[in-house]
Design a protein around this motif. Sequence first.
Motif, PDB file in Angstrom:
ATOM      1  N   PRO A 243       0.818  -1.226   0.000  1.00  0.00           N
ATOM      2  CA  PRO A 243       0.000   0.000   0.000  1.00  0.00           C
ATOM      3  C   PRO A 243       0.841   1.261   0.000  1.00  0.00           C
ATOM      4  CG  PRO A 243       0.040  -0.977   2.190  1.00  0.00           C
ATOM      5  CD  PRO A 243       0.741  -1.955   1.275  1.00  0.00           C
ATOM      6  N   GLY A 244       0.209   2.362  -0.351  1.00  0.00           N
ATOM      7  CA  GLY A 244       0.877   3.650  -0.282  1.00  0.00           C
ATOM      8  C   GLY A 244       1.329   3.972   1.122  1.00  0.00           C
ATOM      9  N   ASN A 245       2.406   4.726   1.222  1.00  0.00           N
ATOM     10  CA  ASN A 245       3.029   5.126   2.483  1.00  0.00           C
ATOM     11  C   ASN A 245       3.709   3.965   3.190  1.00  0.00           C
ATOM     12  OD1 ASN A 245       3.832   7.211   4.225  1.00  0.00           O
ATOM     13  ND2 ASN A 245       2.175   6.792   5.649  1.00  0.00           N
ATOM     14  N   SER A 246       3.903   2.832   2.501  1.00  0.00           N
ATOM     15  CA  SER A 246       4.675   1.736   3.074  1.00  0.00           C
ATOM     16  C   SER A 246       6.134   2.146   3.205  1.00  0.00           C
ATOM     17  CB  SER A 246       4.579   0.492   2.190  1.00  0.00           C
ATOM     18  OG  SER A 246       3.284  -0.055   2.218  1.00  0.00           O
ATOM     19  N   TYR A 247       6.807   1.543   4.172  1.00  0.00           N
ATOM     20  CA  TYR A 247       8.220   1.805   4.428  1.00  0.00           C
ATOM     21  C   TYR A 247       8.907   0.456   4.523  1.00  0.00           C
ATOM     22  CZ  TYR A 247      12.308   4.047   6.720  1.00  0.00           C
ATOM     23  OH  TYR A 247      13.560   4.512   7.042  1.00  0.00           O
ATOM     24  N   VAL A 248       9.881   0.214   3.642  1.00  0.00           N
ATOM     25  CA  VAL A 248      10.525  -1.090   3.525  1.00  0.00           C
ATOM     26  C   VAL A 248      11.970  -0.995   3.979  1.00  0.00           C
ATOM     27  CG1 VAL A 248      11.074  -3.005   1.976  1.00  0.00           C
ATOM     28  CG2 VAL A 248       9.050  -1.597   1.537  1.00  0.00           C
ATOM     29  N   GLY A 249      12.400  -1.962   4.779  1.00  0.00           N
ATOM     30  CA  GLY A 249      13.788  -2.007   5.229  1.00  0.00           C
ATOM     31  C   GLY A 249      14.184  -3.424   5.574  1.00  0.00           C
ATOM     32  N   PRO A 250      15.439  -3.639   5.942  1.00  0.00           N
ATOM     33  CA  PRO A 250      15.902  -4.985   6.305  1.00  0.00           C
ATOM     34  C   PRO A 250      15.275  -5.451   7.620  1.00  0.00           C
ATOM     35  CG  PRO A 250      17.740  -3.521   5.792  1.00  0.00           C
ATOM     36  CD  PRO A 250      16.531  -2.664   5.950  1.00  0.00           C
ATOM     37  N   ARG A 251      15.224  -6.759   7.811  1.00  0.00           N
ATOM     38  CA  ARG A 251      14.510  -7.308   8.949  1.00  0.00           C
ATOM     39  C   ARG A 251      15.382  -7.614  10.167  1.00  0.00           C
ATOM     40  NH1 ARG A 251      11.169 -11.361   8.734  1.00  0.00           N
ATOM     41  NH2 ARG A 251      10.452 -10.863   6.645  1.00  0.00           N
ATOM     42  N   ARG A 252      16.701  -7.680  10.023  1.00  0.00           N
ATOM     43  CA  ARG A 252      17.506  -8.216  11.121  1.00  0.00           C
ATOM     44  C   ARG A 252      18.316  -7.144  11.844  1.00  0.00           C
ATOM     45  NH1 ARG A 252      20.911 -13.302   9.323  1.00  0.00           N
ATOM     46  NH2 ARG A 252      21.164 -13.363  11.600  1.00  0.00           N
ATOM     47  N   PHE A 253      18.577  -7.402  13.121  1.00  0.00           N
ATOM     48  CA  PHE A 253      19.435  -6.593  13.979  1.00  0.00           C
ATOM     49  C   PHE A 253      19.113  -5.103  13.868  1.00  0.00           C
ATOM     50  CE2 PHE A 253      23.628  -4.909  15.493  1.00  0.00           C
ATOM     51  CZ  PHE A 253      23.499  -5.383  16.791  1.00  0.00           C
ATOM     52  N   LYS A 254      17.914  -4.757  14.306  1.00  0.00           N
ATOM     53  CA  LYS A 254      17.447  -3.373  14.307  1.00  0.00           C
ATOM     54  C   LYS A 254      17.493  -2.746  12.919  1.00  0.00           C
ATOM     55  CE  LYS A 254      18.578  -2.577  19.155  1.00  0.00           C
ATOM     56  NZ  LYS A 254      19.265  -1.728  20.161  1.00  0.00           N
ATOM     57  N   GLU A 255      17.085  -3.561  11.932  1.00  0.00           N
ATOM     58  CA  GLU A 255      16.935  -3.097  10.545  1.00  0.00           C
ATOM     59  C   GLU A 255      18.266  -2.719   9.894  1.00  0.00           C
ATOM     60  OE1 GLU A 255      13.983  -0.010  10.275  1.00  0.00           O
ATOM     61  OE2 GLU A 255      12.677  -0.990  11.730  1.00  0.00           O
ATOM     62  N   THR A 256      19.342  -3.362  10.281  1.00  0.00           N
ATOM     63  CA  THR A 256      20.627  -3.039   9.665  1.00  0.00           C
ATOM     64  C   THR A 256      20.973  -3.953   8.494  1.00  0.00           C
ATOM     65  OG1 THR A 256      21.787  -4.393  11.310  1.00  0.00           O
ATOM     66  CG2 THR A 256      21.589  -2.023  11.762  1.00  0.00           C
ATOM     67  N   PHE A 257      20.447  -5.173   8.463  1.00  0.00           N
ATOM     68  CA  PHE A 257      20.730  -6.056   7.335  1.00  0.00           C
ATOM     69  C   PHE A 257      19.653  -7.137   7.290  1.00  0.00           C
ATOM     70  CE2 PHE A 257      22.841  -8.014  10.923  1.00  0.00           C
ATOM     71  CZ  PHE A 257      22.630  -9.375  10.752  1.00  0.00           C
ATOM     72  N   GLY A 258      19.699  -7.930   6.214  1.00  0.00           N
ATOM     73  CA  GLY A 258      18.747  -9.024   6.080  1.00  0.00           C
ATOM     74  C   GLY A 258      17.686  -8.776   5.023  1.00  0.00           C
ATOM     75  N   GLN A 259      16.822  -9.752   4.865  1.00  0.00           N
ATOM     76  CA  GLN A 259      15.781  -9.683   3.853  1.00  0.00           C
ATOM     77  C   GLN A 259      14.772  -8.581   4.194  1.00  0.00           C
ATOM     78  OE1 GLN A 259      16.018 -11.288   1.095  1.00  0.00           O
ATOM     79  NE2 GLN A 259      17.814 -12.435   1.759  1.00  0.00           N
ATOM     80  N   PRO A 260      14.105  -8.023   3.196  1.00  0.00           N
ATOM     81  CA  PRO A 260      13.237  -6.857   3.415  1.00  0.00           C
ATOM     82  C   PRO A 260      11.884  -7.209   4.024  1.00  0.00           C
ATOM     83  CG  PRO A 260      13.186  -7.485   1.127  1.00  0.00           C
ATOM     84  CD  PRO A 260      14.229  -8.362   1.769  1.00  0.00           C
ATOM     85  N   LYS A 261      11.361  -6.249   4.759  1.00  0.00           N
ATOM     86  CA  LYS A 261      10.010  -6.347   5.286  1.00  0.00           C
ATOM     87  C   LYS A 261       9.467  -4.929   5.445  1.00  0.00           C
ATOM     88  CE  LYS A 261      10.968  -6.052  10.248  1.00  0.00           C
ATOM     89  NZ  LYS A 261      10.663  -6.632  11.572  1.00  0.00           N
ATOM     90  N   LEU A 262       8.179  -4.808   5.715  1.00  0.00           N
ATOM     91  CA  LEU A 262       7.618  -3.518   6.066  1.00  0.00           C
ATOM     92  C   LEU A 262       8.073  -3.179   7.483  1.00  0.00           C
ATOM     93  CD1 LEU A 262       3.950  -3.753   4.721  1.00  0.00           C
ATOM     94  CD2 LEU A 262       5.974  -2.802   3.596  1.00  0.00           C
ATOM     95  N   VAL A 263       8.640  -1.989   7.646  1.00  0.00           N
ATOM     96  CA  VAL A 263       9.208  -1.603   8.931  1.00  0.00           C
ATOM     97  C   VAL A 263       8.482  -0.383   9.489  1.00  0.00           C
ATOM     98  CG1 VAL A 263      11.483  -2.569   8.419  1.00  0.00           C
ATOM     99  CG2 VAL A 263      10.993  -0.186   7.806  1.00  0.00           C
TER     100      VAL A 263
END
Length: 293
Positions: A243-263
């Motif tokens: 959806p609009g206004n989604s924010y995507v980032g990495p999933r692991r270790f406080k969003e520093t690396f890893g596969q993407p997810k909605l954050v």
Amino acid sequence: MGNRLDDNISSAANRTIVVTGGNSGIGRATASMLAGMDAQVVLAVRDPAKGRAAADAMRGTVDVRHLDLADLASVRAFAEEFTEPIDILINNAGIMAPPLGHTADGFESQFGTNHLGHFALTNLLLPQIRDRVVTISSIGHRMGTINFDDLNWERRPYKPMAAYGQSKLANLLFTSELQRRLTEVNAGVIATAAHPGLAATNLYRLQGNRLLASVTEAAIGLISQDEHQGAVPTLCAATADIPGNSYVGPRRFKETFGQPKLVGRSAAAKDAQVARRLWTVSEELTGVGFPEL
């Protein structure tokens, strides 16, 4: 929010995608991956020679055009010359923690480049955009505040990382207010955002202090992912069914690396009143407003 998004990346074939700052780092990786998916990619770059060198190393259809986000005249010229329809605009270019400097229009360099340049570019191109606008923020937005009394650091001591945080917070507030306006006019276009986590790119080559830059690069090199991994959240924000206004980032270790997810995002980044005020101020500073769609 826990579902992986990289399995949801849609085809980019035959789509026209503009990537600002597409000659290096996350932008280059993003552009290369999209070109490899048979998209028609446009690198909007400050240095066309570096842009052409980057384009020559990519497989697929890649064009290069000049754009200096630190100069509103250049932003206007780019928009005036770009007459083709655009499926996706990726506002990727940015600078991080330089010494105090100013854009051609007198704005503090990070706020002027990272936010105001992209604000103006997006609104000028919006009538041609058919699918979505993706703006790259950062986990650094969490340390940002919008100081409306001194957006350009004229009355307080300049702090490079605090100024960076302000600009990245502005990117998220811009995305949310843009989405609100797009929804209000039933535009059929959405605005999303992404961040790469920690990625080993030249963004972290801090200017002005070589020792600090060397230490920072070494530390980031130990814990970060490469630029191609860092580009995957951008690909998801650009092509996944979200959806609009989604924010995507990495999933692991406080969003520093890893596969993407909605954050998630900071409370400051969810403040709709501040987002509307920032939009109004940005219109006043750039002379560019939300177009009729």
